[in-house]
Design an enzyme around this catalytic site. Sequence first.
Site, PDB file in Angstrom:
ATOM      1  N   TYR A 145       0.826  -1.210   0.000  1.00 58.60           N
ATOM      2  CA  TYR A 145       0.000   0.000   0.000  1.00 58.60           C
ATOM      3  C   TYR A 145       0.861   1.260   0.000  1.00 58.60           C
ATOM      4  O   TYR A 145       0.408   2.318  -0.418  1.00 58.60           O
ATOM      5  CB  TYR A 145      -0.956   0.031   1.206  1.00 58.60           C
ATOM      6  CG  TYR A 145      -2.108  -0.956   1.104  1.00 58.60           C
ATOM      7  CD1 TYR A 145      -2.096  -1.972   0.164  1.00 58.60           C
ATOM      8  CD2 TYR A 145      -3.197  -0.867   1.951  1.00 58.60           C
ATOM      9  CE1 TYR A 145      -3.131  -2.882   0.070  1.00 58.60           C
ATOM     10  CE2 TYR A 145      -4.250  -1.771   1.863  1.00 58.60           C
ATOM     11  CZ  TYR A 145      -4.205  -2.778   0.927  1.00 58.60           C
ATOM     12  OH  TYR A 145      -5.249  -3.674   0.838  1.00 58.60           O
ATOM     13  N   LYS A 194       2.378 -15.539   3.027  1.00 56.01           N
ATOM     14  CA  LYS A 194       2.346 -16.254   1.741  1.00 56.01           C
ATOM     15  C   LYS A 194       3.787 -16.573   1.338  1.00 56.01           C
ATOM     16  O   LYS A 194       4.273 -16.203   0.252  1.00 56.01           O
ATOM     17  CB  LYS A 194       1.633 -15.375   0.697  1.00 56.01           C
ATOM     18  CG  LYS A 194       1.390 -16.035  -0.638  1.00 56.01           C
ATOM     19  CD  LYS A 194       0.370 -17.168  -0.597  1.00 56.01           C
ATOM     20  CE  LYS A 194       0.268 -17.841  -1.964  1.00 56.01           C
ATOM     21  NZ  LYS A 194      -0.556 -19.064  -1.927  1.00 56.01           N
ATOM     22  N   ASP A 226      -3.910 -18.073   2.132  1.00 53.73           N
ATOM     23  CA  ASP A 226      -5.051 -18.659   1.408  1.00 53.73           C
ATOM     24  C   ASP A 226      -5.745 -19.703   2.282  1.00 53.73           C
ATOM     25  O   ASP A 226      -6.975 -19.774   2.368  1.00 53.73           O
ATOM     26  CB  ASP A 226      -4.641 -19.224   0.042  1.00 53.73           C
ATOM     27  CG  ASP A 226      -3.378 -20.063   0.077  1.00 53.73           C
ATOM     28  OD1 ASP A 226      -2.703 -20.095   1.121  1.00 53.73           O
ATOM     29  OD2 ASP A 226      -3.072 -20.709  -0.951  1.00 53.73           O
ATOM     30  N   ASP A 251      -5.783  -6.252   5.630  1.00 53.04           N
ATOM     31  CA  ASP A 251      -6.934  -5.511   5.129  1.00 53.04           C
ATOM     32  C   ASP A 251      -8.016  -6.499   4.697  1.00 53.04           C
ATOM     33  O   ASP A 251      -9.190  -6.377   5.065  1.00 53.04           O
ATOM     34  CB  ASP A 251      -6.489  -4.634   3.947  1.00 53.04           C
ATOM     35  CG  ASP A 251      -7.571  -3.690   3.470  1.00 53.04           C
ATOM     36  OD1 ASP A 251      -8.507  -3.423   4.237  1.00 53.04           O
ATOM     37  OD2 ASP A 251      -7.480  -3.224   2.316  1.00 53.04           O
ATOM     38  N   ASP A 255     -11.717  -7.800   6.879  1.00 59.37           N
ATOM     39  CA  ASP A 255     -13.067  -7.653   6.312  1.00 59.37           C
ATOM     40  C   ASP A 255     -13.773  -9.005   6.314  1.00 59.37           C
ATOM     41  O   ASP A 255     -14.958  -9.107   6.636  1.00 59.37           O
ATOM     42  CB  ASP A 255     -13.008  -7.131   4.865  1.00 59.37           C
ATOM     43  CG  ASP A 255     -13.293  -5.634   4.767  1.00 59.37           C
ATOM     44  OD1 ASP A 255     -12.771  -4.886   5.615  1.00 59.37           O
ATOM     45  OD2 ASP A 255     -14.026  -5.224   3.846  1.00 59.37           O
TER      46      ASP A 255
HETATM   47  C1  IPM Z   1      -9.264  -0.135   5.923  1.00 63.71           C
HETATM   48  C2  IPM Z   1      -9.639   0.477   4.604  1.00 63.71           C
HETATM   49  C3  IPM Z   1      -8.446   1.263   4.088  1.00 63.71           C
HETATM   50  C4  IPM Z   1      -7.283   0.312   3.912  1.00 63.71           C
HETATM   51  C5  IPM Z   1      -8.691   2.042   2.783  1.00 63.71           C
HETATM   52  C6  IPM Z   1      -9.917   2.891   2.863  1.00 63.71           C
HETATM   53  C7  IPM Z   1      -7.484   2.843   2.391  1.00 63.71           C
HETATM   54  O1  IPM Z   1     -10.050  -0.480   3.696  1.00 63.71           O
HETATM   55  O2  IPM Z   1      -8.921   0.617   6.855  1.00 63.71           O
HETATM   56  O3  IPM Z   1      -9.307  -1.361   6.040  1.00 63.71           O
HETATM   57  O4  IPM Z   1      -7.150  -0.278   2.842  1.00 63.71           O
HETATM   58  O5  IPM Z   1      -6.528   0.174   4.826  1.00 63.71           O
HETATM   59 MN    MN Z   2     -10.222  -2.446   4.553  1.00 68.19          MN
END
Ligand code: IPM
Ligand code: MN
Length: 363
Positions: A145, A194, A226, A251, A255
Site C-alpha cells: 500500500y 504467503k 489462502d 486488510d 473484512d
Molecule cells: C481499511 C480500509 C483502508 C485500507 C482504505 C480505505 C485505504 O479499507 O482501513 O481497512 O485499505 O486500509
Molecule cells: Mn479495509
Amino acid sequence: MRKNIAILEGDGIGPEIVREALKVLKTIGERYGHQFNLEYAPFGAGAYFSEGSPFPEKTKAICDRADVILKGPVGLAVERMNEIPQEHRPEVGAILPLRQRYDTYANFRPVRLPKALANFSPLKPEIIGEGLDILMIRELVGGIYFGKKTEGSATGMKYAEDECIYTAEQVRRVAVVAFDEARKRRCRMINIHKANVLATSRFWNAVVEEVARDYPEVAYQSVLVDNAAYQLVINPGMFNGVCLLENMMGDILTDQAGGVIGSLGLMPSACVGPEKSYVEPAHGSAPDIAGKNIANPYSMIGSVALMLEKCLELPGEGKAVWDALFGVFEKGFTTSELAKGYAPEKVLSTNDFGDMVVDILKG
Ligand code: IPM
Ligand code: MN
C-alpha cells in the site's frame, strides 16, 4: 486524566456514529473523573469539497497538537467520489497520509463474537462453537500500500507496478506488539503469510521467528494466507488468540472476519504509533444509509474502548465500554443490519443504541 482529542467525523454515517461514540466517552469521563477536550476537524471527501483537501493543513495542525485522534469512516457515493481527482480521494489523500504522518504501524482489529451471539454469524452455530475472540494485528504503514506506484510502457506493452517492501525493523516492531499481546492474554500467536510465493513473506517470517525466540512461553503457529481465508470460514475458532498479518493480507482478512461475525459494523480498530495513535472503525462510510439513524455505532463505540485501552492506557475504562456494548446485546437488542429473526421492538436505532450503552455504564 486530561486529554485533547481530535475528532474527525468523516463522511456518510461518520457524524452520526461519532456522536454516539462521544456520548460514551463523555460518560466515561464523568464516571472516572477524566477530562476529554474535543477539537473537531474536517477530514475525508466532504473536506475535499469544503476545504479543497481531504486532509487539510488545519486538520493536520489539530491532529498534531491532540493526544489522540478519533476518526469516523470516510468516502461518499461513487458518483460524488468520481468528481474527486485520484490523488485527493480520501483513501490515498487522507487515510494513508494520516497513517504515515503518525507512523501508526500497529492496527488492532478485535473480532469478538460470544457464543450467545452466534446467531449474528452467517455460519452455523456449531461452526462458531464456543465463540470467537480473535485479535487481528495488521501492519499498517508498510508493504504494497505504501510502495511506489508506476504505470508505464515498455517494448510496446503497457504495464502497472506496485512495489512491496518490508524492512526488518518494520516487521520486528509489529511482531513485538503481537507477541506482547499474546503473552499478556496467554494465548497463541498465529502468523499469516504467503511465504510459498512471496519474498517479502519469507523475509517477514524470518524476522517474526527471530522475535518468537524472545517469547518461549507463547505458542507460535504459522498459516498460509489462502488457507487462513478458508479456515476462517470452516473453523474460525482455530484463530482464537492473536493473529499477525502484513498490510494487504490484514486488510482483506479483517473484512472477511467482519463477515464471519455477521457485520463490518462489529469491527472497531485502533491504529497505534510510537507517539500518536488514532482509532477508526474498519468499515466504510455507508453513504446509502447515511442520515437515517439506522447505522450500527458498535464499531465506533468499540473504537472508543480501544482508544481507552490501547492509546490512553485506561484498560479498566476500556473494559467498562466493552461490557456495556455486549450488555446491549445480552439484553436481547440488536441493530438493523443484524435484525434477521428479531422482533421489531428489539432493533435499535443508532442513537438508541448509544443511549443504551450510556445507561448501562451509568448503572
Ligand atoms: C481499511 C480500509 C483502508 C485500507 C482504505 C480505505 C485505504 O479499507 O482501513 O481497512 O485499505 O486500509
Ligand atoms: Mn479495509
